[in-house]
Design a protein around this motif. Sequence first.
Motif, PDB file in Angstrom:
ATOM      1  N   ASP A 124       0.859  -1.190   0.000  1.00 10.30           N
ATOM      2  CA  ASP A 124       0.000   0.000   0.000  1.00 10.30           C
ATOM      3  C   ASP A 124       0.894   1.238   0.000  1.00 10.30           C
ATOM      4  N   SER A 125       1.254   1.683  -1.194  1.00  2.73           N
ATOM      5  CA  SER A 125       2.231   2.760  -1.326  1.00  2.73           C
ATOM      6  C   SER A 125       1.635   4.114  -0.950  1.00  2.73           C
ATOM      7  N   LYS A 126       2.414   4.878  -0.176  1.00  4.25           N
ATOM      8  CA  LYS A 126       2.009   6.232   0.206  1.00  4.25           C
ATOM      9  C   LYS A 126       2.723   7.285  -0.641  1.00  4.25           C
ATOM     10  N   SER A 127       3.569   6.840  -1.547  1.00  9.43           N
ATOM     11  CA  SER A 127       4.348   7.755  -2.365  1.00  9.43           C
ATOM     12  C   SER A 127       3.497   8.372  -3.467  1.00  9.43           C
ATOM     13  N   ARG A 128       3.859   9.601  -3.836  1.00 11.28           N
ATOM     14  CA  ARG A 128       3.201  10.261  -4.969  1.00 11.28           C
ATOM     15  C   ARG A 128       3.529   9.527  -6.265  1.00 11.28           C
ATOM     16  N   ILE A 129       4.679   8.845  -6.288  1.00  9.99           N
ATOM     17  CA  ILE A 129       5.103   8.085  -7.468  1.00  9.99           C
ATOM     18  C   ILE A 129       4.554   6.671  -7.374  1.00  9.99           C
ATOM     19  N   LYS A 130       3.814   6.264  -8.362  1.00  9.65           N
ATOM     20  CA  LYS A 130       3.205   4.937  -8.387  1.00  9.65           C
ATOM     21  C   LYS A 130       3.909   4.086  -9.452  1.00  9.65           C
ATOM     22  N   ILE A 131       4.590   3.041  -9.004  1.00 12.71           N
ATOM     23  CA  ILE A 131       5.311   2.155  -9.913  1.00 12.71           C
ATOM     24  C   ILE A 131       4.399   0.997 -10.313  1.00 12.71           C
ATOM     25  N   SER A 132       4.338   0.716 -11.605  1.00  8.96           N
ATOM     26  CA  SER A 132       3.538  -0.409 -12.097  1.00  8.96           C
ATOM     27  C   SER A 132       4.364  -1.225 -13.075  1.00  8.96           C
ATOM     28  N   ASP A 133       3.927  -2.447 -13.358  1.00  9.47           N
ATOM     29  CA  ASP A 133       4.618  -3.278 -14.344  1.00  9.47           C
ATOM     30  C   ASP A 133       4.603  -2.572 -15.692  1.00  9.47           C
ATOM     31  N   SER A 134       5.789  -2.373 -16.253  1.00  7.61           N
ATOM     32  CA  SER A 134       5.874  -1.641 -17.523  1.00  7.61           C
ATOM     33  C   SER A 134       7.250  -1.873 -18.127  1.00  7.61           C
ATOM     34  N   THR A 135       7.680  -0.931 -18.943  1.00 11.23           N
ATOM     35  CA  THR A 135       9.027  -0.968 -19.507  1.00 11.23           C
ATOM     36  C   THR A 135       9.748   0.325 -19.155  1.00 11.23           C
ATOM     37  N   LYS A 136      11.028   0.368 -19.498  1.00 11.35           N
ATOM     38  CA  LYS A 136      11.825   1.568 -19.248  1.00 11.35           C
ATOM     39  C   LYS A 136      11.166   2.791 -19.872  1.00 11.35           C
ATOM     40  N   GLU A 137      10.753   2.672 -21.152  1.00 13.36           N
ATOM     41  CA  GLU A 137      10.190   3.814 -21.878  1.00 13.36           C
ATOM     42  C   GLU A 137       8.882   4.282 -21.248  1.00 13.36           C
ATOM     43  N   ASP A 138       8.038   3.336 -20.836  1.00 12.84           N
ATOM     44  CA  ASP A 138       6.763   3.697 -20.203  1.00 12.84           C
ATOM     45  C   ASP A 138       6.998   4.400 -18.872  1.00 12.84           C
TER      46      ASP A 138
END
Length: 753
Positions: A124-138
């Motif tokens: 349960d991330s509290k960060s403004r930055i949300k990391i999701s499964d993706s690629t470098k470019e995304d």
Amino acid sequence: MWPSSYFRWLTKSAPMGPVEIYPELSDSYETNLPNIFIIGDLTGVPLLKLAAESGVNVWKHIREKKEDCLDVVIIGSGPAGLSCAYEGKRLGKKFILLEANTPFQTIQSYPKQKPIFAEPEGLDSKSRIKISDSTKEDLLEYLNSLIKEDTITVQTGKRVVSIQPEGNLYMVQTETGESFLTHSVVIAIGKSGDPKRLGVKGESNPSVFYRFFDPYDSNEKSVVIVGGGDSAVEAAIACSRYAKLVNLVYRGKELTRPKQQNKEALEKLVRDGKINLQLESEVTEIYDQNLFVKTSVGSAKIKFDLVYILIGSTAPTHFLKKLGIKIQNEKSLSDWVGFSSLFSFASAAYFGKASFYGPGWFSPLATAFATISFLSLSFFVYLKWNLNHLKISSWVLLRNSYLLFVFFYFLYVYLSATYFGYTLFGKYPSFHYTMLYSLTIVFFGIRRILVRKTEYIFYQTISLIFVQVFFLFLLPELILPTLGDFGYLGASNGYIRTEIFPNDAYWKAYGFILAWPLSMGVLYDGEITNFWLGYGLLFSFGFIPFLVYRYGKGAYCGWICSCGGLAETLGDEHRQKMPHGKWAYRLEHSGQYILALAFLLTALKLIGVYGKNINPGLEISEVIADSIKWLYDLIVDIGLAGVVGVGFYFLFSGRIWCRMFCPLASLMHIYTRFSSFRIFSDKKKCISCNICTKNCHQGIDVMGYASRGIPMDSVQCVRCSACVSLCPTDVLDFGRLTPSGIQYDSLKAKTRK
């Protein structure tokens, strides 16, 4: 040859990998320099989602400033630094964000289409930055759009060259000449320092590269990739789309470090013939367009057009050292002086408490060590004062105040009793030593419960406190003597006072808990009674083997033993200091030799005691044992168990005695060889972050098991639960192998979120 074969059987070919070296940090991300924090990859967790989360959490530990200056200077604008900046903005703090290059420089250097994994799942991330499964470019597109949407000023091209103390503040200076006065500094520069090199001839060949950028560079070429981690595997997978031939060379027997998704993709490409995987192959030379490797069956030559050596990178320790930040397991002058003080104090304490019962030379030796300890402590405080390291947190202040109390309290009772004939409360120093030992377990046990918030650690610590305080202090030192004085233990010729405590030897109560050969006196006794002979044999060779079979060696070492009690409480903050090098793995078998000697001495003693009634000539057996036993007591009981066991706490882990020398632990290693206890791992979740291995104060390469998906069955495990509770991706669990399958422990060892 038999010792080597025996040790191989005992260790079951356990993994013995090293640990990665990072800055030394507290649980609050703080370095040895007050108000200087490190977050992100440099904490040792290679996960973008957790790096971003650390940028939020660090603000909980940044103390409020009273001066007119910046709250924080943030160095580095990766996910961790940017997340820290967003949280500072939300909190209304004054900060600046400095970047030596351009924002997200490390991510930009990733290979094209590098996959990004949003682990751990369920956070349960509290960060403004949300990391999701993706690629470098995304990911780059998302981060750049986020900065435009929610503006954060990143001062680019501002390489920090120094951080100088200015009273209670810091002056941060950049390469371009700017200076920033701040209360705190947060370093979020990542761990991608210089690439590691093979150290072989020809690796400076112009066709050899240490970074991988664009897989299309391998188009229609023969490529050799050296390495066995995610970077090497991902590069091999990417190159397989374009290259004429891809060889992946790795020196290990199997790939254990890559993520499960990468391993599955690699295995498919190997089966399809698109990648040639060469295990147990070590590069020996690179020459023109030929790479030579040594394999398990000989040597081989591999032709190439391109070589990528992707074996990791070294953390930017040079920069950190320049700032004065301490690196894990590197010893400074103050460390050695502090060690000298503690080691000397342990020597004074053990020889001092034994001086009233041992040889006359124990007393002057203890006094000499006490003098050295006091002088070393004074020099240690002087060094810390000069280095401005006395500005410390409330816990460190409380901890050090307590340790100073213990130091001066024992010196007072020892010197008073030795030179002035005054015994505090009418008790000899041995009583006060045991009291302080118990009080220390209580003091640091409470701290452990408050910091390590798991159900398992709560009950384990309560057990250690209870066993130590009741069975090893109150019972032998206060309760039994009081009951004896009032006649509650029966007549002097009764069973209790003749068989259990003959001649009112209440110290024998230690034998209820401290089994042979940890407590040799349980069986090594010239006037051993039938009770202690029966109890000692049943306890050491009956109860403990049963306990170990079901729950592992740690059921005793981690829940009952007084040595383990001190190690898990006082030593809890120092578990990362256990050596993991080759010499440490060799030394950990020393206890087997001590165990063999304990067996021999005890057998000779018992043969002499019982045999002389049958054949008086057998009395020589007891004489031989006694002639050696005093040396055993001096070297093992006082030297290794006491002086080394306690004196090494702050230089190395508190488990040095338990791992290397303890004869009872060594006996339980044999029992553990047949134990059903295991630490099970979910291989798919393992990210090879090394945190489990780094925090094991028994020196076990836990990650070596977890990354392979092998149940951890090391004889060294003491069930401390550090590996389970600190794992960032919940890979590990306690359990047992039963005929019906795996049975997991009911007590939760994972940290409560």
